[in-house]
Enzyme design. Sequence first.
Site, PDB file in Angstrom:
ATOM      1  N   HIS A  92       2.860 -16.600  17.854  1.00  0.00           N
ATOM      2  CA  HIS A  92       1.965 -15.452  17.664  1.00  0.00           C
ATOM      3  C   HIS A  92       0.659 -15.693  18.403  1.00  0.00           C
ATOM      4  O   HIS A  92       0.083 -16.772  18.314  1.00  0.00           O
ATOM      5  CB  HIS A  92       1.661 -15.238  16.177  1.00  0.00           C
ATOM      6  CG  HIS A  92       0.699 -14.111  15.956  1.00  0.00           C
ATOM      7  ND1 HIS A  92       1.091 -12.794  15.937  1.00  0.00           N
ATOM      8  CD2 HIS A  92      -0.653 -14.108  15.791  1.00  0.00           C
ATOM      9  CE1 HIS A  92       0.028 -12.026  15.752  1.00  0.00           C
ATOM     10  NE2 HIS A  92      -1.032 -12.789  15.659  1.00  0.00           N
ATOM     11  N   ASP A 171      -0.344  -5.512   3.760  1.00  0.00           N
ATOM     12  CA  ASP A 171      -1.154  -5.719   4.956  1.00  0.00           C
ATOM     13  C   ASP A 171      -1.440  -4.405   5.657  1.00  0.00           C
ATOM     14  O   ASP A 171      -2.553  -4.171   6.124  1.00  0.00           O
ATOM     15  CB  ASP A 171      -0.476  -6.681   5.928  1.00  0.00           C
ATOM     16  CG  ASP A 171      -1.308  -6.857   7.194  1.00  0.00           C
ATOM     17  OD1 ASP A 171      -2.426  -7.390   7.067  1.00  0.00           O
ATOM     18  OD2 ASP A 171      -0.872  -6.430   8.272  1.00  0.00           O
ATOM     19  N   ARG A 178      -9.595  -1.922   5.914  1.00  0.00           N
ATOM     20  CA  ARG A 178     -10.563  -2.808   6.571  1.00  0.00           C
ATOM     21  C   ARG A 178     -11.130  -2.150   7.831  1.00  0.00           C
ATOM     22  O   ARG A 178     -12.324  -2.268   8.135  1.00  0.00           O
ATOM     23  CB  ARG A 178      -9.903  -4.143   6.936  1.00  0.00           C
ATOM     24  CG  ARG A 178      -9.650  -5.042   5.725  1.00  0.00           C
ATOM     25  CD  ARG A 178      -8.727  -6.201   6.076  1.00  0.00           C
ATOM     26  NE  ARG A 178      -9.284  -7.039   7.116  1.00  0.00           N
ATOM     27  CZ  ARG A 178      -8.562  -7.814   7.932  1.00  0.00           C
ATOM     28  NH1 ARG A 178      -7.239  -7.842   7.824  1.00  0.00           N
ATOM     29  NH2 ARG A 178      -9.144  -8.540   8.842  1.00  0.00           N
ATOM     30  N   SER A 193      -3.632 -11.757   7.039  1.00  0.00           N
ATOM     31  CA  SER A 193      -2.920 -10.645   7.675  1.00  0.00           C
ATOM     32  C   SER A 193      -1.846 -11.162   8.632  1.00  0.00           C
ATOM     33  O   SER A 193      -0.691 -10.751   8.592  1.00  0.00           O
ATOM     34  CB  SER A 193      -3.940  -9.767   8.413  1.00  0.00           C
ATOM     35  OG  SER A 193      -3.286  -8.774   9.171  1.00  0.00           O
ATOM     36  N   LYS A 197       2.590 -11.690   7.634  1.00  0.00           N
ATOM     37  CA  LYS A 197       3.634 -11.023   8.418  1.00  0.00           C
ATOM     38  C   LYS A 197       4.567 -12.043   9.069  1.00  0.00           C
ATOM     39  O   LYS A 197       5.778 -11.859   9.115  1.00  0.00           O
ATOM     40  CB  LYS A 197       3.015 -10.115   9.471  1.00  0.00           C
ATOM     41  CG  LYS A 197       2.423  -8.846   8.851  1.00  0.00           C
ATOM     42  CD  LYS A 197       1.791  -7.943   9.894  1.00  0.00           C
ATOM     43  CE  LYS A 197       0.509  -8.531  10.438  1.00  0.00           C
ATOM     44  NZ  LYS A 197      -0.259  -7.601  11.257  1.00  0.00           N
TER      45      LYS A 197
END
Lengths: 446, 446
Positions: A92, A171, A178, A193, A197
């Site tokens: 990621h 999320d 947010r 967050s 995931k």
Amino acid sequence: MSDSASSAQTFRAIDVIRKKRDGGELSRFEIGALIAAYTQGSIPDYQVSAWLMAVVLRGMTRGETAALTDAMLRSGEVLDLSGIAAKKVDKHSTGGVGDKTSLVLAPLAAVAGVTVPMISGRGLGHTGGTLDKLEAIPGFHVNLPVPEFRRVLEVCGCAMIGQTAEIAPADRKLYALRDVTGTVESPYLICASIMSKKMAEGIDALVLDVKTGSGAFMKSEKDAAFLAELMVETGERMGKRTVALITDMDQPLGNMIGNALEVVEAVDVLRGGGPQDLRDLCLELAAWMLHLGGISKTVAEGKQESAKLLASGKALERFREMVELQGGDPGVIDDPKTLPQARHSQQVLSAKDGYIASLQCEQVGTACVILGGGRERKEDSVDPAVGIVLHRKVGDRVGVGEPIATIYYNSGSRVERAQQLLEESCGISDSPPSEKRLLIHRVIGN
Amino acid sequence: MSDSASSAQTFRAIDVIRKKRDGGELSRFEIGALIAAYTQGSIPDYQVSAWLMAVVLRGMTRGETAALTDAMLRSGEVLDLSGIAAKKVDKHSTGGVGDKTSLVLAPLAAVAGVTVPMISGRGLGHTGGTLDKLEAIPGFHVNLPVPEFRRVLEVCGCAMIGQTAEIAPADRKLYALRDVTGTVESPYLICASIMSKKMAEGIDALVLDVKTGSGAFMKSEKDAAFLAELMVETGERMGKRTVALITDMDQPLGNMIGNALEVVEAVDVLRGGGPQDLRDLCLELAAWMLHLGGISKTVAEGKQESAKLLASGKALERFREMVELQGGDPGVIDDPKTLPQARHSQQVLSAKDGYIASLQCEQVGTACVILGGGRERKEDSVDPAVGIVLHRKVGDRVGVGEPIATIYYNSGSRVERAQQLLEESCGISDSPPSEKRLLIHRVIGN
């Protein structure tokens, strides 16, 4: 603002808000109850936004961050990929400009023997998104249902899809809140967050690419290192091997920015070519994926193996297979002209002699968004054909009148502003700038 | 969470939230636009609650506090009492237990020549409210329309009503949101809430009674002093002479707690009697009202004048006049038995010999709420008859088996818990406690 706002057994949202406001450490139960109640809709947005602001300003302990990640993860489903024997490893990135590494890494790690269940996002703001890049390939489906996602994984070892409704619904709801309440900028909330995931993908290990510099969300190395350590510790606390690389995003990665253009450049790397910086980062990240996936004893060995798989064309063949399995036209690999093409192009020329000292990354990304290649708002659609090709990178010599970049565009009304931004982004100096490392720092879990 | 959430000309709520989150100083325009938009309903609760939490944790400058007060004031109407020649002066207390000073001060200052347009609140939590006390008088109307309020003021120089819909609607909306989002406890927000409503009364000067101690909202002297200074500076910035007295609320004020009982004790003071502490505080506050109202050259002179008006019975006659003008039965002044009476009473006896060292004020107030004399929730109704009469105060000697208090109650199921709380509230020591001043500190505007 009724009483139901703060009910549910022994848990009262108002108590959790007050405790965090006063700098207290929330228990796993308190965080779990808050997130569960919000996901179910039994506490209102206005209580959660007050709590989020208290978190932004008071921070969280490592234990609270892990508890929040866990609560968000358990708000939805966790993929069960235990039927697949190979180790499941994902990568990621925190987002940048010209970052097309995912397109290279998924097939590269898969052909080495790791399974890569990659769930990606779309571009927002000045940064690009993997899903937008994939969708530049005619026919490519990013919204596979979970059984189909699993089938592609079983057949070719990698699959790349978008967020499903089942994964971490908390999320989605929290992020939307947010976004409009000034509570995005908290490393604890960003960590929870991302990690909730990723942990829902049913992976065994995770390689994180935390970007820093003018094109990154975390502009300073210090902030990037803090987030990296937080994510690694959270991953390890949740029982997953986690490694973070802190890498440079002070100029775009590679030479091409824009969705179809980035597919072209990713294919170049998969074919064994491509620009040096992009290729280096892909090899570094792939090496860690292979190491954590139990394929290579050392990271160095993983890098050698990855380089071989690029040179042999095997990684490219695996990419072709994945594109086909997800409904895409594999012809784009052999003939980039079958990708969407912009109707016009225009060069950005250097006004003087010298060395490229900087390519302000956020401005370059924003130039691409202005051309239509990204989205300023979630609802915006994206033009896959437009983008920018850089002919010079930081440290390169340039003569007056020589091209720094080429802009590919479809709308004449947008090109002027994009050109201006590119010119502004580019600093030229008389002497060469000091060299910058692409890989700045590693954070490795226990 | 739509875009309309953050639009309206050049003002975007999200920018104001972020600026306060990051510790910036908001401009008068930014605060004004936020409050105006929220009052109109064009920005949602969840943005305002995030902003409120940022204010709680980041604080505000004096300029921001005055701007917020002004914006809240201007969300509604400001009474125009310029037709009344006398100076308009009000008194406001931050709330306590047994505080019935308003019932004494309004007629006392009025008969001295000051006009007192008093807009009061109801009890909430352990504290009592002036409106609930007035409503213990059969027939007394606290919800007068503004023209009727003005008429009573013109006729007798004082009038006492509840909040009207026209005054500071932003405060009503903000307070309801603060109540459920853990954002009540901020001196800046408390100051703006109090001062916006007081400034809307069309007054020339204001005397503030800021309570500190176990029964006060501000438990510590330091917090009370901070709030007092903030309110005085805000009042002065808005062009009104403002004075704050910081007074002790570590034990109940006077001997009687409960709505009808407090009317009885206020009448005692107006008749020239009453307990020393209550009488002293009334004279101190009245003296400042007279001084700021231009009636007395000095505060000492104001105190002498006030004592005279109590001794002569003139203040009591003015109270009688006001009660009649507001529809109440003035017979309660001559015969307290015509006030609502509790059916039962029960004594709290001392378990040992010694000196009363403490009467934990919040517990005494809560005991009264449990009897039905206050409200735990805004919707609750109040029983005017119930309450507590203290036979001993801090510093008094008590022998074993002697009465400390009498509980007046209507529901047998509630008296036990009230009795227990009263017993817990009362600390008895072998030696007399050190004496405490009732008037702790004064904050005087320029």
